[in-house]
Design a protein around this motif. Sequence first.
Motif, PDB file in Angstrom:
ATOM      1  N   UNK A  16       3.827   6.527 -15.991  1.00  0.00           N
ATOM      2  CA  UNK A  16       2.837   5.475 -16.614  1.00  0.00           C
ATOM      3  C   UNK A  16       2.275   4.787 -15.372  1.00  0.00           C
ATOM      4  N   UNK A  17       1.021   4.331 -15.604  1.00  0.00           N
ATOM      5  CA  UNK A  17       0.478   3.267 -14.948  1.00  0.00           C
ATOM      6  C   UNK A  17       1.310   2.283 -14.342  1.00  0.00           C
ATOM      7  N   UNK A  18       1.330   1.757 -13.078  1.00  0.00           N
ATOM      8  CA  UNK A  18       2.272   0.776 -12.633  1.00  0.00           C
ATOM      9  C   UNK A  18       1.505  -0.468 -12.357  1.00  0.00           C
ATOM     10  N   UNK A  19       1.330  -1.173 -13.484  1.00  0.00           N
ATOM     11  CA  UNK A  19       0.491  -2.486 -13.056  1.00  0.00           C
ATOM     12  C   UNK A  19       1.487  -3.786 -13.311  1.00  0.00           C
ATOM     13  N   UNK A  20       1.590  -4.263 -12.393  1.00  0.00           N
ATOM     14  CA  UNK A  20       2.545  -5.447 -12.254  1.00  0.00           C
ATOM     15  C   UNK A  20       1.947  -6.615 -12.815  1.00  0.00           C
ATOM     16  N   UNK A  21       2.566  -7.543 -13.640  1.00  0.00           N
ATOM     17  CA  UNK A  21       2.028  -8.775 -14.224  1.00  0.00           C
ATOM     18  C   UNK A  21       2.976  -9.873 -13.830  1.00  0.00           C
ATOM     19  N   UNK A  22       2.913 -10.346 -12.775  1.00  0.00           N
ATOM     20  CA  UNK A  22       3.813 -11.550 -12.147  1.00  0.00           C
ATOM     21  C   UNK A  22       3.105 -12.369 -11.172  1.00  0.00           C
ATOM     22  N   UNK A  23       3.776 -13.345 -10.808  1.00  0.00           N
ATOM     23  CA  UNK A  23       3.140 -14.178  -9.710  1.00  0.00           C
ATOM     24  C   UNK A  23       3.698 -13.755  -8.430  1.00  0.00           C
ATOM     25  N   UNK A  24       2.825 -12.842  -7.730  1.00  0.00           N
ATOM     26  CA  UNK A  24       3.384 -12.410  -6.303  1.00  0.00           C
ATOM     27  C   UNK A  24       3.592 -13.284  -5.143  1.00  0.00           C
ATOM     28  N   UNK A  25       3.006 -14.621  -5.431  1.00  0.00           N
ATOM     29  CA  UNK A  25       3.237 -15.702  -4.589  1.00  0.00           C
ATOM     30  C   UNK A  25       4.561 -16.192  -4.588  1.00  0.00           C
ATOM     31  N   UNK A  26       5.452 -15.885  -5.680  1.00  0.00           N
ATOM     32  CA  UNK A  26       6.750 -16.432  -5.766  1.00  0.00           C
ATOM     33  C   UNK A  26       7.567 -15.350  -6.339  1.00  0.00           C
ATOM     34  N   UNK A  27       7.283 -14.136  -6.147  1.00  0.00           N
ATOM     35  CA  UNK A  27       8.441 -13.441  -6.660  1.00  0.00           C
ATOM     36  C   UNK A  27       9.622 -13.271  -5.884  1.00  0.00           C
ATOM     37  N   UNK A  28      10.651 -12.987  -6.646  1.00  0.00           N
ATOM     38  CA  UNK A  28      11.848 -13.090  -5.929  1.00  0.00           C
ATOM     39  C   UNK A  28      12.271 -11.830  -5.053  1.00  0.00           C
ATOM     40  N   UNK A  29      13.128 -11.615  -4.062  1.00  0.00           N
ATOM     41  CA  UNK A  29      13.165 -10.647  -3.132  1.00  0.00           C
ATOM     42  C   UNK A  29      13.781  -9.418  -3.998  1.00  0.00           C
ATOM     43  N   UNK A  30      14.543  -9.754  -5.008  1.00  0.00           N
ATOM     44  CA  UNK A  30      15.230  -8.789  -5.733  1.00  0.00           C
ATOM     45  C   UNK A  30      14.128  -7.842  -6.492  1.00  0.00           C
ATOM     46  N   UNK A  31      13.400  -8.902  -7.106  1.00  0.00           N
ATOM     47  CA  UNK A  31      12.251  -8.024  -8.135  1.00  0.00           C
ATOM     48  C   UNK A  31      11.241  -7.332  -7.100  1.00  0.00           C
ATOM     49  N   UNK A  32      10.940  -8.036  -5.873  1.00  0.00           N
ATOM     50  CA  UNK A  32       9.746  -7.214  -5.335  1.00  0.00           C
ATOM     51  C   UNK A  32      10.606  -5.918  -4.601  1.00  0.00           C
ATOM     52  N   UNK A  33      11.751  -5.651  -4.374  1.00  0.00           N
ATOM     53  CA  UNK A  33      12.623  -4.768  -3.871  1.00  0.00           C
ATOM     54  C   UNK A  33      12.591  -3.483  -5.147  1.00  0.00           C
ATOM     55  N   UNK A  34      12.669  -3.971  -6.105  1.00  0.00           N
ATOM     56  CA  UNK A  34      12.430  -3.026  -7.269  1.00  0.00           C
ATOM     57  C   UNK A  34      11.057  -2.445  -7.493  1.00  0.00           C
ATOM     58  N   UNK A  35      10.076  -3.112  -7.446  1.00  0.00           N
ATOM     59  CA  UNK A  35       8.775  -2.753  -7.605  1.00  0.00           C
ATOM     60  C   UNK A  35       8.275  -1.990  -6.264  1.00  0.00           C
ATOM     61  N   UNK A  36       8.740  -2.500  -5.301  1.00  0.00           N
ATOM     62  CA  UNK A  36       8.407  -1.733  -4.039  1.00  0.00           C
ATOM     63  C   UNK A  36       9.320  -0.633  -3.609  1.00  0.00           C
ATOM     64  N   UNK A  37      10.145   0.091  -4.405  1.00  0.00           N
ATOM     65  CA  UNK A  37      11.211   1.029  -4.104  1.00  0.00           C
ATOM     66  C   UNK A  37      10.218   2.385  -4.174  1.00  0.00           C
ATOM     67  N   UNK A  38      10.116   2.670  -2.904  1.00  0.00           N
ATOM     68  CA  UNK A  38       9.363   4.007  -2.512  1.00  0.00           C
ATOM     69  C   UNK A  38       9.717   5.206  -3.037  1.00  0.00           C
ATOM     70  N   UNK A  39      11.053   5.644  -3.365  1.00  0.00           N
ATOM     71  CA  UNK A  39      11.472   6.728  -4.274  1.00  0.00           C
ATOM     72  C   UNK A  39      11.088   6.846  -5.625  1.00  0.00           C
ATOM     73  N   UNK A  40      11.386   5.547  -6.320  1.00  0.00           N
ATOM     74  CA  UNK A  40      10.681   5.516  -7.693  1.00  0.00           C
ATOM     75  C   UNK A  40       9.333   5.622  -7.590  1.00  0.00           C
ATOM     76  N   UNK A  41       8.451   5.088  -6.849  1.00  0.00           N
ATOM     77  CA  UNK A  41       6.951   5.174  -6.630  1.00  0.00           C
ATOM     78  C   UNK A  41       6.723   6.701  -6.746  1.00  0.00           C
ATOM     79  N   UNK A  42       7.384   7.368  -5.507  1.00  0.00           N
ATOM     80  CA  UNK A  42       7.166   8.565  -5.086  1.00  0.00           C
ATOM     81  C   UNK A  42       7.195   9.549  -6.543  1.00  0.00           C
ATOM     82  N   UNK A  43       8.264   9.207  -7.374  1.00  0.00           N
ATOM     83  CA  UNK A  43       8.230   9.944  -8.531  1.00  0.00           C
ATOM     84  C   UNK A  43       7.285   9.880  -9.615  1.00  0.00           C
ATOM     85  N   UNK A  44       6.834   8.401  -9.901  1.00  0.00           N
ATOM     86  CA  UNK A  44       5.766   8.086 -10.621  1.00  0.00           C
ATOM     87  C   UNK A  44       4.694   8.684 -10.320  1.00  0.00           C
TER      88      UNK A  44
END
Length: 435
Positions: free
Chosen positions: A280-308
């Motif tokens: 799927x296209x990976x378009x995040x819709x959140x506030x990147x200025x205040x995103x939590x570290x946990x959510x950012x780590x999920x969205x920036x997971x390199x292996x998940x991205x490489x699979x996508x």
Amino acid sequence: MHLPVLVIASMLAATTIALDNGLMKTPPMGWLAWERFRCDIDCDNDPKNCISEKLFMDMADRLSEDGWRELGYVYVNIDDCWASKTRDEKGRLQADPKRFPGGIKKLARYVHDRGLKLGIYGDMGTYTCMGYPGTPLDKIKIDAQTFADWDVDMLKYDGCYSNETEQEKGYPLMSKALNATGRPIAYSCSWPAYQGGLPPKVNYTELGMICNLWRNYGDIQDSWDSVQSIIDWVFNNQDVLVPAAAPGMWNDPDMLIVGDFGLSMDQSRAQMALWAIMAAPLFVSNDLRTISSGAQNILQNKLAISINQDPLGIQGRRIVKEKSRIEVYLRPLSNNASALVFFSRRTDMPYRYKTSLGKLNFTTGIYKITDVFTYKTEVLKDSTDFVVSINPTGVVMWYLSAPAKLNPRLLFNHDKHQRPVHRDDEKNAIPLVFL
């Protein structure tokens, strides 16, 4: 790995001729305003969150400075409510002068200077969904040229206030008009979403020659129920949707809402994992200025991205649906690798699910397995029963290398320098070797 016939068919479908603009050979990635910021135009009282050039500049800064761009998140996409309520004296769309005082072209330059791309929103009806000027049939050419003149890189073309006949004409016309500008502009069309998403009304062979990606189901909302409804629809109709996806043409289940308010961390990992399986296209819709570290780590997971982003572009499918409400999903990847997701729809407690790669139709051999979210690795024989513990509404996601020949040293810990064998406490489960 032994692949089911339908998966092989989807691989053959990848040779289908896609929209001839050379774009989006892997699923696009970026940031999109709609789910998080909707149509907030009250810049007097909410200047930080209103739909304005400042919001998109802020997000461009975050994508370029916080590690997103290097991972592939390169689109900064405007959605509805950006335009003035009237066209200019030459009949062209124009940005709201108060909220976008520099205009779209200046915003595009700001985005491009940061190594990013700008997307914009249009609608083929008389109005957009929120009541701004649409792009009906007689305005398609002028609006396509306007977007090109503004140096826009992507168009999302919605379908509110239009009918089936207009859509049948308008979506292909916009595709031709964008290509005729001479500027490479990726094209996201909402056509199938307005036709129910399925044949015979939707012709996915035709869509692949018109659009780079398409919305084929309803809008995502900031809730787990909404995410589950999309997962259900996509995989209940996977025999239709899987063959439609290929490099340059993608099914779009809508935005990632990880980092907003509606999902737990387990549910956030589940959305990321299943969107990766769906190509799927990976378009995040959140506030990147205040995103939590946990959510950012999920969205920036390199292996998940490489699979996508796998270059084969094969959309994955559900291969197991248990009465226990455990489901297993498979996506074939390049280099004879694959990705597996074990997904729990349970809400009570972690569930210990027992199976083997052989039962999941993997070929004879041993596999190196990497857990996508913990990065722990294991070596596993196809016939070895194993147990995965899956949290409620959560996932376990694996990346599996191509099968290797059997090597007893890897299976039985004969090497005194090898780390100890880990024994799962599930009865009858064979030990796994952690590397």
